[in-house]
Every structure is written in structure tokens, then in C-alpha cells.
Design an enzyme around this catalytic site. Sequence first.
Site, PDB file in Angstrom:
ATOM      1  N   GLY A   1      68.594  15.940  39.429  1.00 35.47           N
ATOM      2  CA  GLY A   1      69.292  14.727  39.861  1.00 35.47           C
ATOM      3  C   GLY A   1      68.417  13.508  39.712  1.00 35.47           C
ATOM      4  N   GLY A   2      68.298  12.759  40.827  1.00 35.42           N
ATOM      5  CA  GLY A   2      67.497  11.536  40.813  1.00 35.42           C
ATOM      6  C   GLY A   2      66.070  11.794  40.377  1.00 35.42           C
TER       7      GLY A   2
ATOM      8  N   GLY B   1      62.780   0.777   2.624  1.00 36.15           N
ATOM      9  CA  GLY B   1      62.752   0.275   3.999  1.00 36.15           C
ATOM     10  C   GLY B   1      61.652   0.948   4.804  1.00 36.15           C
ATOM     11  N   ALA B   2      61.405   2.205   4.500  1.00 36.35           N
ATOM     12  CA  ALA B   2      60.380   2.931   5.257  1.00 36.35           C
ATOM     13  C   ALA B   2      59.002   2.321   5.008  1.00 36.35           C
ATOM     14  CB  ALA B   2      60.400   4.404   4.883  1.00 36.35           C
TER      15      ALA B   2
HETATM   16  C1  HXC Z   1      68.084  19.115  50.576  1.00 38.03           C
HETATM   17  C2  HXC Z   1      67.361  20.894  49.319  1.00 38.03           C
HETATM   18  C3  HXC Z   1      67.733  20.231  48.133  1.00 38.03           C
HETATM   19  C4  HXC Z   1      68.315  18.932  48.244  1.00 38.03           C
HETATM   20  C5  HXC Z   1      66.890  22.138  47.590  1.00 38.03           C
HETATM   21  N1  HXC Z   1      66.844  22.066  48.943  1.00 38.03           N
HETATM   22  N2  HXC Z   1      67.439  21.021  47.084  1.00 38.03           N
HETATM   23  N3  HXC Z   1      67.526  20.341  50.530  1.00 38.03           N
HETATM   24  N4  HXC Z   1      68.467  18.419  49.488  1.00 38.03           N
HETATM   25  N5  HXC Z   1      68.665  18.212  47.168  1.00 38.03           N
HETATM   26  C6  HXC Z   1      66.324  23.060  49.884  1.00 38.03           C
HETATM   27  C7  HXC Z   1      67.202  24.320  49.913  1.00 38.03           C
HETATM   28  O1  HXC Z   1      68.263  24.119  50.836  1.00 38.03           O
HETATM   29  C8  HXC Z   1      66.202  25.348  50.402  1.00 38.03           C
HETATM   30  O2  HXC Z   1      66.038  25.170  51.799  1.00 38.03           O
HETATM   31  C9  HXC Z   1      64.907  24.903  49.739  1.00 38.03           C
HETATM   32  O3  HXC Z   1      65.094  23.522  49.390  1.00 38.03           O
HETATM   33  C10 HXC Z   1      64.625  25.676  48.505  1.00 38.03           C
HETATM   34  O4  HXC Z   1      65.766  25.639  47.683  1.00 38.03           O
HETATM   35  P1  HXC Z   1      66.361  26.946  46.981  1.00 38.03           P
HETATM   36  O5  HXC Z   1      67.705  26.605  46.482  1.00 38.03           O
HETATM   37  O6  HXC Z   1      66.230  28.108  47.910  1.00 38.03           O
HETATM   38  O7  HXC Z   1      65.312  27.135  45.803  1.00 38.03           O
HETATM   39  P2  HXC Z   1      65.578  27.633  44.335  1.00 38.03           P
HETATM   40  O8  HXC Z   1      66.442  28.842  44.336  1.00 38.03           O
HETATM   41  O9  HXC Z   1      64.230  27.734  43.712  1.00 38.03           O
HETATM   42  O10 HXC Z   1      66.413  26.462  43.634  1.00 38.03           O
HETATM   43  C11 HXC Z   1      65.868  25.184  43.481  1.00 38.03           C
HETATM   44  C12 HXC Z   1      66.954  24.193  43.013  1.00 38.03           C
HETATM   45  C13 HXC Z   1      68.160  24.282  43.961  1.00 38.03           C
HETATM   46  C14 HXC Z   1      67.344  24.533  41.588  1.00 38.03           C
HETATM   47  C15 HXC Z   1      66.318  22.794  42.991  1.00 38.03           C
HETATM   48  O11 HXC Z   1      67.702  24.117  45.301  1.00 38.03           O
HETATM   49  C16 HXC Z   1      69.160  23.216  43.691  1.00 38.03           C
HETATM   50  O12 HXC Z   1      69.956  23.308  42.789  1.00 38.03           O
HETATM   51  N6  HXC Z   1      69.151  22.152  44.542  1.00 38.03           N
HETATM   52  C17 HXC Z   1      70.083  21.075  44.408  1.00 38.03           C
HETATM   53  C18 HXC Z   1      69.783  20.289  43.166  1.00 38.03           C
HETATM   54  C19 HXC Z   1      70.660  19.089  42.965  1.00 38.03           C
HETATM   55  O13 HXC Z   1      71.808  19.202  42.565  1.00 38.03           O
HETATM   56  N7  HXC Z   1      70.139  17.970  43.302  1.00 38.03           N
HETATM   57  C20 HXC Z   1      70.795  16.726  43.009  1.00 38.03           C
HETATM   58  C21 HXC Z   1      70.975  15.994  44.260  1.00 38.03           C
HETATM   59  S1  HXC Z   1      71.878  14.559  43.841  1.00 38.03           S
HETATM   60  P3  HXC Z   1      65.725  26.420  52.774  1.00 38.03           P
HETATM   61  O14 HXC Z   1      65.711  25.803  54.134  1.00 38.03           O
HETATM   62  O15 HXC Z   1      66.818  27.386  52.526  1.00 38.03           O
HETATM   63  O16 HXC Z   1      64.383  26.925  52.318  1.00 38.03           O
HETATM   64  C22 HXC Z   1      70.744  13.461  43.263  1.00 38.03           C
HETATM   65  C23 HXC Z   1      71.363  12.183  42.789  1.00 38.03           C
HETATM   66  C24 HXC Z   1      70.393  11.080  42.805  1.00 38.03           C
HETATM   67  O17 HXC Z   1      69.600  13.672  43.225  1.00 38.03           O
HETATM   68  C25 HXC Z   1      70.761  10.092  41.757  1.00 38.03           C
HETATM   69  C26 HXC Z   1      69.795   8.957  41.720  1.00 38.03           C
HETATM   70  C27 HXC Z   1      69.931   8.171  40.422  1.00 38.03           C
END
Ligand code: HXC
Length: 535
Positions: free
Chosen positions: A190-191, A425-426
Amino acid sequence: MTTSGIDQVNGHSDFRPELPIRTMDLLRERNDDLRDRAVSNAEAVRRQRSLGKRTARERLEMLLDKDSFTEIELYRRHQAHGLKVSEHRPHTDGVVAGSGTIEGRRVFVYAQDFTIFGGSLGQAHAAKIHKVMDMAIDTGSPVIALNDSGGARIQEGVMALDGYGGIFRRQVAASGVIPQIAVVLGPSAGGAAYSPALADFTFMVRGTAQMYLTGPDVVQAVSGEKVTHDELGGASVHGELSGVASFVHDDEESCLEDVRYLVSMLPSNNLESPPAHEPVGAVDDVRPEFASIVPVEPNKPYDMRTLIAELVDDGEFLEVHEGWARNVVVAFGRIDGAVVGMVGNQPMVFAGVLDIEASQKAARFVRFCDAFGIPLVSLVDVPGFLPGTAQEHAGVIRHGAKLLYAYCEATVPRIQVIVRKAYGGAYIVMDSRSIGTDLSLAWPTNEIAVMGAEGAVNVIFRKELAASADPDALRAELLAEYSEQLVHPYYAAERGLVDDVIDPSHTRSAVARGLAMLRDKRRPTPARKHGNVPL
Ligand code: HXC
């Protein structure tokens, strides 16, 4: 007591009130306990290791000079409520921030800690990053981000997005002022993916690093496409296909070692000169090896990197984007101690032709070098731009113009070495005299022309060839005449477009002398807000 207990036990104040020993011990114990809880979580560390990753602190230790790290805002932690997040409040947040040195030179750093909310970015996390970025800008020091993050912290909603905006705004303000390096060592979702994209250089580690705007789950929900994290945004994808990653490594150690190497060649900011070494006598270097690297036949392939290795001190250089747009090579190295940026066509890949991606890659490199006062050496061996509908429809004109723009705009010392051929051109785009190169050197075997003899004769003598009783004999005669008159470096040299035709074995000495001659080059740019690069 007017001074906080924590300041007292940390020795941050000279004020030492007469405290009973017992009270001092208690304060010290409390601080040690807080610090322990802030920096260690055995279970989370075990999980990080099981993923084949180091912890944020271990990474900083590998990156920075020994014992040079000063941390800021260790105790800052989230102040969020709702979605049960207030029940989970570690004594710190998921990013370790501060400053240290690399080879004795100051850098600012932050390392995201995946063991705390998956390294996701909330308000406190963002504030720490904003602070190190502000300090880096204020002190004119590079900023290095070690990314390992799930993106915006979902529980903090718009405050997390606001935190990202603050990072992006600072990155853009710092662009061209201090070098910015992103090192992706885990997910960067994401961000978290935009920040590496805005950095000057992005490193990734194979197997553990992934970057994408929307993860595999969302991709499947939206389009039905099933894809793994690595297939979507792994190091190979970004190092070879998208060009988002400038460097790809197999492990964290070699990756962080190369970050140190890169930093050792960059100035700390746009007002400093790149860190030079003592000259090594390159101005008198004669190297017969050059001639044997480049075949005389214009279409025979060879590896431009072999020529670069011969040109630079100790044969050492750092290639950027090694796996992407390989038909052009961009690299940093030193010539007679001075750091240079080199752009070379690569005859080994697609005959070294320029295309959309090669233009983008070289343009961004040229702009970086120009922003940070790094002289440019362009090694030209180019048959032209890649023809065809695929390139034209995808906008090769617009993308090729980026490289043209980047060179035209560059005010750093510029040296062009035409090693074999430069067509159309190159030729213009690869830092020709017409777009402002300071010094143009050519090898005697050169071909510089609008186009190759075959194409040229077919265009300008079409009618004559069609009317001839013996078109083959006429063609051979015209080809010889065209080559004799136009396809050699002296035609350009007589007209001031080439400064010297040099013996290949003098290439290193001629470039070193040119760099010395141009060292104090200053060219003010006209007052304007900014130009309009064909993005
Ligand atoms: C809060 C998060 C989180 C998030 C992960 N965690 N991403 N908590 N916000 N964005 C937490 C999980 O709940 C988990 O907590 C711990 O981190 C580890 O994550 P897991 O999923 O268990 O790890 P893993 O299996 O290794 O997977 C990692 C991951 C997955 C691929 C990053 O967590 C994931 O897909 N997260 C979401 C990614 C995403 O879509 N982010 C985009 C957000 S929107 P616990 O307590 O269970 O240990 C964004 C938009 C911004 O960013 C735009 C700005 C321009």
C-alpha cells in the site's frame, strides 16, 4: 524535583539533585524496565527470524558504523483508540529511528519493525519518520529507510494516510537536496510502496521483500486473478520488469553492504562535492586492452561493462538497475579518484538499441547525477532507437524525450566517448555536442551518421538504383562513396562536433584529463519555477 527522573538517570542533565540512593535506583530500574519492554519481544523476534529476516535493530547494526547509532523517540507509542487497539500498546512503535554514520559520514535512518503491528504506519510511527527526515534535510545528510511494513495501520484510519502524506511531501521536498535510499526487506504494501518509488535508489532482497499497492487478496477479489506475493511484487519483478528496484540482492547482509558502498560514492547533499579519493595517475594511463574489448565489426556484440571496468579505478563500479532495461548500462565508479556516473549502450542486449525502458532508466540516472554534482561520462555505441509499432504506440517519442531532456538540462561536467557507432536520433540523445556535452572523444573506427550506409543509399538513390542496368554494382559503388564521405569520425571532428579522435588505448587518460579540466565547471540555470519534463 524540576527535572524528569528519566533525564536524570540517562545523564541527560547536569543538574544532579541530592536524591536518596534508593530513589535513584528505583528510577534507573524503571527506565531499564521500560527500555527492555520497548526493545524486546522474544516471541515477535522468533517469528521475524522464522521468516528469514533480521530485526530492525540488527539491520541498523549491520548498516551503520559500529556504535554510531543515536536513537530518537524510543518511547513514542500510539495514542489510538477503538477496534481494541488501545488494549495493545507496546512501549514503543513499529519503527526504530535516529542517526548514525557510514564510513564516518552522517546519515539519518529509520527501520520499520515488522514485529509491532506488522510494521504498519500509524500516527506515532509516521511522526518519528517525519522527525528523522526533517533532521536529515536540516543537516544536509542522506536518509536511508529500511522498509518492512504492512502499509497504513488500518486501525488508525485517515491518521495513517495523513502520516504517509507527510512522508511523501518531505521526500519530494528533499529530492535533489539529499540522497534518499529505500531498502525493502519485507513487505512494503500500500502506502509503504510509494516511499521507495519516490526515493533515489531502492534496494530489495529476493524471497523476503515484496512491494505492491494492493496485495494478492485484493487482486483476487477485484479481478479473480490468483497470484503469490512474490509473483505480484517480488524482487525479481521490480528488479527486472517494472524497474522500481534499482538493486536486488540475495540476502540482507550483501544488500546492506552495498547500501554502504553506494553511500560512500554519494555527496551528503547537493551543495557538497562527491567524496573524492586521491588521484591514481589515470591521466597518464595507457591501456591497450581497450582496443581488444570492442570488435571493429559494427554489429558484433561485446559487454560494455568490460569497457567500464577498464575505464574506472581498480576495475570497480556499482551498476544500477542491473537486471532492468539491460540494453543500457548505468553505473557509478571512480576515475582518477573522482566519482563519475557512466551511461553506456550495451551492444550485448538488443544490439544496444535505445527503447522506452532504456530511455527511462538512463534519464533518471542522468538527472540524479546532475542534481548531486556527479560528472557524466557517456559511452556511446548505439544503432538507433528501436523501430516498430509496439514502441511507437507505447510512446517511445515521449519516453525518449525524457533522456534528451535530462541531458539537455544537465550542468555537471559531461564527457562523451563514441566507441564504435552513433546513428540518428540516438546519436543526438547520447550526449552529443549539440545538446551540450563539454568534451566529445571518438575512436578512429567510428561511424557517426544519420543512418547506416545501406539504409541511406536506398533512400537517397532509390530512383537511380531502380533505373540502373546493374543495381548491385551501383549500390556497391554508392555504399563505398557514402562510407568514405560521411561514416567516420573526421567528418564530425572537422566540423567541431568531436573534440578529438583518440587512440583507444588512451581512453582512460583522455577521460581523466577531461574530468580534471572540467572540475570547476559552473553553469547557472535560468530563474524559473521548474521545467516541464515529458513525464
Ligand atoms: C494493521 C497490520 C497491517 C496493517 C499487517 N498487520 N498489516 N496491522 N494495519 N496494514 C498486522 C497483522 O494484523 C498481524 O498482527 C501482524 O501485522 C503480522 O501480519 P500477518 O498478516 O500475520 O503477517 P504475514 O502473514 O507475514 O503477512 C504480511 C502482509 C499482510 C502481507 C503485510 O499482513 C497484509 O497483507 N497486510 C495488509 C496489507 C495491505 O493491504 N496494506 C495496505 C493498507 S492500505 P498480529 O497481531 O496478528 O500479529 C494503504 C493505503 C495507503 O497502505 C495509501 C497511501 C498513498
